[in-house]
Design a protein around this motif. Structure first.
Motif, PDB file in Angstrom:
ATOM      1  N   GLY A   1      86.792 -33.490  40.616  1.00  0.00           N
ATOM      2  CA  GLY A   1      85.605 -33.935  41.339  1.00  0.00           C
ATOM      3  C   GLY A   1      85.806 -33.868  42.845  1.00  0.00           C
ATOM      4  O   GLY A   1      84.935 -33.386  43.580  1.00  0.00           O
ATOM      5  N   VAL A   2      86.976 -34.308  43.291  1.00  0.00           N
ATOM      6  CA  VAL A   2      87.278 -34.286  44.729  1.00  0.00           C
ATOM      7  C   VAL A   2      87.256 -32.851  45.255  1.00  0.00           C
ATOM      8  O   VAL A   2      86.633 -32.553  46.274  1.00  0.00           O
ATOM      9  N   VAL A   3      87.914 -31.961  44.529  1.00  0.00           N
ATOM     10  CA  VAL A   3      87.967 -30.567  44.977  1.00  0.00           C
ATOM     11  C   VAL A   3      86.563 -29.953  44.978  1.00  0.00           C
ATOM     12  O   VAL A   3      86.166 -29.263  45.931  1.00  0.00           O
ATOM     13  N   LEU A   4      85.805 -30.226  43.941  1.00  0.00           N
ATOM     14  CA  LEU A   4      84.451 -29.667  43.876  1.00  0.00           C
ATOM     15  C   LEU A   4      83.583 -30.231  44.992  1.00  0.00           C
ATOM     16  O   LEU A   4      82.759 -29.512  45.574  1.00  0.00           O
ATOM     17  N   ASP A   5      83.769 -31.509  45.315  1.00  0.00           N
ATOM     18  CA  ASP A   5      83.060 -32.084  46.461  1.00  0.00           C
ATOM     19  C   ASP A   5      83.421 -31.333  47.737  1.00  0.00           C
ATOM     20  O   ASP A   5      82.564 -31.091  48.590  1.00  0.00           O
ATOM     21  N   GLY A   6      84.697 -31.001  47.849  1.00  0.00           N
ATOM     22  CA  GLY A   6      85.137 -30.255  49.026  1.00  0.00           C
ATOM     23  C   GLY A   6      84.489 -28.887  49.100  1.00  0.00           C
ATOM     24  O   GLY A   6      84.079 -28.436  50.177  1.00  0.00           O
ATOM     25  N   ILE A   7      84.366 -28.244  47.955  1.00  0.00           N
ATOM     26  CA  ILE A   7      83.701 -26.931  47.930  1.00  0.00           C
ATOM     27  C   ILE A   7      82.232 -27.092  48.296  1.00  0.00           C
ATOM     28  O   ILE A   7      81.676 -26.304  49.074  1.00  0.00           O
ATOM     29  N   GLU A   8      81.643 -28.146  47.780  1.00  0.00           N
ATOM     30  CA  GLU A   8      80.241 -28.405  48.092  1.00  0.00           C
ATOM     31  C   GLU A   8      80.048 -28.600  49.599  1.00  0.00           C
ATOM     32  O   GLU A   8      79.063 -28.130  50.185  1.00  0.00           O
ATOM     33  N   ALA A   9      80.988 -29.287  50.203  1.00  0.00           N
ATOM     34  CA  ALA A   9      80.919 -29.492  51.652  1.00  0.00           C
ATOM     35  C   ALA A   9      80.977 -28.151  52.374  1.00  0.00           C
ATOM     36  O   ALA A   9      80.236 -27.913  53.348  1.00  0.00           O
ATOM     37  N   ALA A  10      81.824 -27.257  51.893  1.00  0.00           N
ATOM     38  CA  ALA A  10      81.937 -25.933  52.509  1.00  0.00           C
ATOM     39  C   ALA A  10      80.636 -25.156  52.333  1.00  0.00           C
ATOM     40  O   ALA A  10      80.171 -24.473  53.257  1.00  0.00           O
ATOM     41  N   VAL A  11      80.038 -25.288  51.155  1.00  0.00           N
ATOM     42  CA  VAL A  11      78.776 -24.607  50.889  1.00  0.00           C
ATOM     43  C   VAL A  11      77.696 -25.125  51.836  1.00  0.00           C
ATOM     44  O   VAL A  11      76.961 -24.357  52.455  1.00  0.00           O
ATOM     45  N   ALA A  12      77.628 -26.450  51.961  1.00  0.00           N
ATOM     46  CA  ALA A  12      76.617 -27.060  52.827  1.00  0.00           C
ATOM     47  C   ALA A  12      76.812 -26.603  54.269  1.00  0.00           C
ATOM     48  O   ALA A  12      75.836 -26.309  54.973  1.00  0.00           O
ATOM     49  N   ARG A  13      78.039 -26.538  54.688  1.00  0.00           N
ATOM     50  CA  ARG A  13      78.336 -26.145  56.064  1.00  0.00           C
ATOM     51  C   ARG A  13      77.935 -24.691  56.308  1.00  0.00           C
ATOM     52  O   ARG A  13      77.489 -24.340  57.387  1.00  0.00           O
ATOM     53  N   ALA A  14      78.130 -23.856  55.293  1.00  0.00           N
ATOM     54  CA  ALA A  14      77.858 -22.424  55.446  1.00  0.00           C
ATOM     55  C   ALA A  14      76.351 -22.155  55.509  1.00  0.00           C
ATOM     56  O   ALA A  14      75.927 -21.113  55.995  1.00  0.00           O
ATOM     57  N   ARG A  15      75.592 -23.102  54.984  1.00  0.00           N
ATOM     58  CA  ARG A  15      74.156 -22.867  54.927  1.00  0.00           C
ATOM     59  C   ARG A  15      73.477 -23.040  56.274  1.00  0.00           C
ATOM     60  O   ARG A  15      73.923 -23.735  57.131  1.00  0.00           O
TER      61      ARG A  15
END
Lengths: 266, 266
Positions: B252-266
Motif C-alpha cells: 500500500g505504501v509503495v502504491l501510494d508513492g506511485i500514485e503520488a508520482a502519477v499525480a505529480r506528472a499530471r
DNA sequence: TGCAGTCTCCTTACGCCATAAAGTAATGTT
DNA sequence: AACATTACTTTATGGCGTAAGGAGACTGCA
C-alpha cells in the motif's frame, strides 16, 4: 548462497555476540594450558577481511585459518562453527552504522541519510546481503542500528502498527536495490567478464535465437531504448548506474508513500 | 546461497533456454549412438522437483541424477553444468506466472494482483529467490513476466524514465518481503526448530546476557509490545503473519508513492 | 619440584560437492 | 561388417565443514 545463522547452543552463541568481558582486546584470566595466540576478535576480523576481499563464497574455515597462519581446525577453539563465525562477523561490521541521525531537517532527510548509509555500508561489505534475515543474529549492533532507524521513524508520528511495516518496507527496498549492484560486481569479479562485455554478447545471441523478440515483447523493447540513466561518470558500469538511479528514484517513491500515510493519519 | 547463472558458452545456454524445436516433449531427429532415455525437460523437471521439495541447498547433480535413476555425470549429456540447469529451472517455473493482467479495475488493482501472484509463486518455489538477479537468465518466460508487469505499469502513464525505476522498486520490495517468509520456513525445516520455539529460547538467553536491554533499546522494546499483527489463523506462525502484514501494508505504501508520482506528472 | 589436569593447535579422516577424463556399450550410417 | 557417434558409467581431483584423537604447552596444587 544465503548463509544461515549458527544453529548450535544458543547460550554459547549469544554469549559470544554480547561478549562483554572487557570487550575487544581484553584477555580474561587464564587457566592452565598454552596461552592462546589468537582471540575471538582476531578470528572475526580475519573472517571479515576474507569476506570483504574475496566474497562470501570464498569464506571457508581453511581460508580464514590460513590468513592467521593456522589450520582450519584451530578456529574451532575460538568459535563453535562457521555459522556462528558469520554471525559474529555480521554483528561486528554492523558497528560501522551510525547509532543516531540528525532530525533537525525532518524525518525525510534523516531517512534519506539512513538509506544512503545502508547503501554504502552494504557495498563496503557486500557479503552481509547474503546473511539470512529469517533467524536474526540478535547481536548488539544489529539492535543498535535498528534503534537508530526507529528513532527516525518515530518522528513521523505514525502508529506503532504502521511503523512496524514501514521498517520492513524500507529495508526490503534498500536491500534489494543495493543487492543488484553487489551481485553485479561479484559476477564481474568472479567471471572476469564485465557487464559491459557480458550484455552485448548475450543480447547478440538473443537476437539470433529469438528473431521475433520485438513482436513478442514490444513494451520491453520500447523501454530499453528510452529512459536510461544519464551517463555522469564513465567509470561506473551501466548496470550500476541503472541500479543507483532505481535506488534514488525508488526511495523517493517509498518516502512519498510514507508521507501519504502520515497525511492520512493526521 | 545465492546461485549464479551458468557462465559457459552463451550460445549453448541461450539455445537451451529458447529451445524451440518442437518445444517440450519433442525428440529431434536421431543420429548414431544409443537413444537417449532422458531429455532436457525431464532433467529440468527433476531439478525443480528436488529444489521444491528439499530447497536450493539440497539441489546437487547427484540428487537430481538419483531422482532419475542415473549418476550425476549422466546429466552432463543434457545440460552443460549446474549453473545452466538452474537457469533452465528458473525460466521453466516462471511460466506459471500470468502473461496478462486485467486493467479494467485500474492499474492499482492490477498491480496488487501482480504482487499477490508473485508472492504465491515465490512461496511455491522458494528457491527462485536464491537465483541471482545480477546477470539475468534472459529466458523467454522471464521476459514474458516482465512484459506483463510493464503492460500494467504503462497504464499509469508515467514517463519511461520513472517507469523503469518503479519496476525495480516493486520487485525489490516484493522479493524482500516474501524472502522473509521463505527463509523462515527454510530455517524451520532444516533445523527442525519452529519460529515459535526458536524465538522464546533466544530472547530468554538475550535477557540473561544483556540485562540492560530495555534501557539501551527503548524504542525497540516499545514497538515489540505494540502493533503486532492480529491473530487471524493460529496455524500461521508468528513471523509469517508479521511478514504477510508487512507485505500488505508495505505494498500500500509503495502504491501510494506511485500514485503520488502519477499525480505529480499530471 | 613434580605431576595432574587443562587447554591450544595439529593431523587425519569422513562424507559431501562439481566436474574432468576416460572407458564401455549401444546405435545409426556407410 | 566396420566405423563414428552417443549415452552413460567409473574413477579421480580438489574443494568444503567438521568429528576424533593426539602432541605439547602451560597453570595450580601437592
Amino acid at each position: 548462497m544465503v548463509v544461515f545463522a549458527g544453529q548450535g547452543d544458543p547460550r554459547r552463541s549469544m554469549a559470544l555476540l554480547w561478549r562483554t568481558e572487557g570487550g575487544r582486546g581484553t584477555d580474561a584470566k587464564r587457566g592452565p594450558g598454552p596461552r592462546p595466540a589468537l582471540s575471538v576478535d582476531v578470528v572475526v576480523d580475519a573472517g571479515i577481511a576474507v569476506a570483504d576481499a574475496e566474497g562470501m563464497a570464498a569464506l571457508s574455515m581453511r581460508a580464514v585459518g590460513e590468513r592467521l597462519g593456522r589450520t582450519a581446525m584451530a578456529l574451532y577453539t575460538y568459535v563453535p562453527g562457521k555459522g556462528e563465525l558469520v554471525d559474529l562477523m555480521y554483528d561486528q561490521v554492523l558497528a560501522e552504522l551510525p547509532a543516531d541521525y540528525d532530525l533537525t531537517a525532518g524525518w525525510r532527510a534523516a531517512l534519506t541519510s539512513w538509506a544512503e548509509d545502508t547503501w554504502a555500508f552494504s557495498l563496503r561489505h557486500p557479503w552481509v546481503l547474503q546473511v539470512s534475515q529469517a533467524r536474526p543474529v540478535l547481536g548488539p549492533n544489529e539492535y543498535r542500528a535498528m534503534e537508530a532507524l526507529l528513532r527516525v521513524l518515530y518522528a513521523t508520528e505514525l502508529s506503532p502498527a504502521v511503523l512496524r511495516r514501514v521498517v520492513g518496507t524500507l529495508t526490503h527496498f534498500v536491500r534489494g536495490a543495493v543487492q543488484t549492484v553487489a551481485e553485479s560486481r561479484l559476477a564481474a569479479a568472479s567471471t572476469g567478464v564485465s557487464d559491459e562485455e557480458w550484455w552485448p554478447a548475450r543480447s547478440g545471441v538473443l537476437a539470433e535465437v529469438a528473431p521475433d523478440f520485438a513482436e513478442r515483447f514490444p513494451l520491453l523493447v520500447g523501454l530499453e531504448t528510452e529512459g536510461a540513466a544519464p551517463v555522469t561518470d564513465d567509470a561506473v558500469p551501466y548496470l550500476e548506474r541503472e541500479a543507483r538511479t532505481t535506488f534514488e528514484v525508488g526511495l523517493g517513491v517509498v518516502l512519498d508513500g510514507i508521507e501519504a500515510a502520515v497525511a492520512r493519519a493526521r
